[in-house]
Design an enzyme around this catalytic site. Structure first.
Site, PDB file in Angstrom:
ATOM      1  CE1 TYR A  28     -10.961  68.412  29.032  1.00 37.97           C
ATOM      2  CE2 TYR A  28     -13.890  68.280  29.464  1.00 37.97           C
ATOM      3  CZ  TYR A  28     -12.522  67.416  29.590  1.00 37.97           C
ATOM      4  OH  TYR A  28     -12.197  66.107  29.841  1.00 37.97           O
TER       5      TYR A  28
ATOM      6  CB  ILE B 189     -10.532  72.100  35.703  1.00 42.65           C
ATOM      7  CG1 ILE B 189     -10.882  73.045  35.600  1.00 42.65           C
ATOM      8  CG2 ILE B 189     -11.816  70.374  35.942  1.00 42.65           C
ATOM      9  CD1 ILE B 189     -11.745  73.775  34.427  1.00 42.65           C
TER      10      ILE B 189
ATOM     11  CB  THR C 171     -15.887  63.799  31.225  1.00 38.23           C
ATOM     12  OG1 THR C 171     -15.268  64.355  30.527  1.00 38.23           O
ATOM     13  CG2 THR C 171     -15.356  62.498  30.723  1.00 38.23           C
TER      14      THR C 171
ATOM     15  CE1 TYR D 296     -19.861  57.608  16.992  1.00 36.12           C
ATOM     16  CE2 TYR D 296     -21.157  58.259  15.451  1.00 36.12           C
ATOM     17  CZ  TYR D 296     -20.720  57.780  15.644  1.00 36.12           C
ATOM     18  OH  TYR D 296     -21.051  55.829  15.255  1.00 36.12           O
TER      19      TYR D 296
ATOM     20  NE  ARG E 190     -12.809  61.245  29.943  1.00 37.64           N
ATOM     21  CZ  ARG E 190     -14.100  59.944  29.995  1.00 37.64           C
ATOM     22  NH1 ARG E 190     -14.714  59.413  29.712  1.00 37.64           N
ATOM     23  NH2 ARG E 190     -12.850  59.236  31.382  1.00 37.64           N
TER      24      ARG E 190
ATOM     25  CE  LYS F 263     -10.610  69.199  32.701  1.00 39.58           C
ATOM     26  NZ  LYS F 263     -12.002  68.307  33.019  1.00 39.58           N
TER      27      LYS F 263
END
Length: 294
Positions: free
Chosen positions: A137, A209, A48, A111, A142, A167
């Site tokens: 992840y 990370i 990202t 989304y 997000r 993650k």
């Protein structure tokens, strides 16, 4: 791969851009040397923080190949390949020259808000069509969807040796606790929240990370590795010295904050691709003051 290579500090690298919005490869050279020279354990390319959503397919391939050649085996490299169309993720994987890439970081679909069954089937399909180890992840802030501990653990147990780590950026310590308690012995749990890294390692997490690692690699690497060694007293001192910078890096969004910090260090231009924009002058000045303290 030896999953121990993914312990410690992994840095989600920014993508430097020049004033004409093209990838700034000389600045990328400087950033890579800065990170490796200051003790990071591995690099994450096209996450990202790299503004990957604004990179063309050809830029992604060129950038990944460039980093592999520049790093030349000095540290492991993790490549971000994810999306909200499972078939397209597999296609993207097939098109990449993955020589020199040690693992894949793949985000939960964003989304379209899949169910837990959909998330499971998404990663199952990817695992069945790739040869590299996968770090899944989870970043609901997000993506709009949280991958539960139950789903993470199901993937970890069913695809041991293929899905090797998570993650976890939900910010939910209870959720992370269930993953840590019930994970397979060779499955890594990595923080995705710089400000929570120390308490998460105290619970048993294997590292982070990081965004902060771009601009404060030496101090953050030392903090992470002291914590992994069980020296929480000294790690806490470093953590507390970094919390204001961590806060500032995210106050106007990522990677605007960390690009401002890297600009203050003289490593990159303060340029982002739209729809992202540089942080305000007042935030930049605060970030610069914190960087100067380092």
């Amino acid at each position: 791969m030896d999953t121990a290579k993914l312990r410690g500090l992994g840095v989600a690298m920014v993508t430097p851009f020049s004033s004409n919005y093209q990838i700034d490869y000389p600045a990328l050279d400087k950033l890579i040397e800065f990170l490796i020279g200051n003790g990071v354990n591995y690099l994450v390319v096209q996450g990202t923080t790299a503004e990957t959503a604004t990179l063309s397919d050809s830029e992604k391939r060129q950038l990944a190949n460039y980093v592999v050649k520049k790093v030349n085996g000095r540290v492991p490299i993790v490549l971000g390949i994810g999306g909200n169309d499972t078939h397209k993720v597999i296609e993207a994987y097939a098109k990449f020259d993955l020589t020199g890439i040690d693992a894949i970081l793949s985000v939960t679909p964003y989304y379209n808000k899949p169910t837990q069954k959909g998330i499971y089937l998404h990663f199952k399909t990817i695992a069945q069509n790739t040869h590299l180890p996968i770090i899944v992840y989870n970043v609901p802030g997000r993506t709009g969807v949280n991958m539960t501990a139950e789903t993470t653990l199901k993937l970890a147990h069913e695809f041991q040796g293929k899905i090797v780590a998570v993650k976890e950026a939900s910010g939910n310590l209870t959720q992370m606790g269930y993953i840590l308690r019930d994970r397979p012995s060779n499955f890594l749990v990595l923080s995705g929240d710089d400000g929570l890294t120390l308490p998460q390692i105290s619970m048993g997490a294997d590292g982070v990370i990081s965004v902060l690692g771009n601009c404060a690699p030496a101090k953050f690497s030392r903090m992470v590795n002291l914590a992994l060694q069980g020296n929480f007293t000294d790690a806490a001192k470093l953590h507390l010295g970094l919390i204001e910078l961590i806060d500032l890096l995210f106050v106007e969004g990522n990677p605007g904050g960390v690009k401002a910090a890297l600009n203050a260090l003289g490593l990159i231009e303060n340029v982002l691709r739209l729809p992202l924009a540089p942080v305000s002058d007042s935030t930049y000045d605060k970030i610069k003051k914190e960087i100067e303290k380092l």
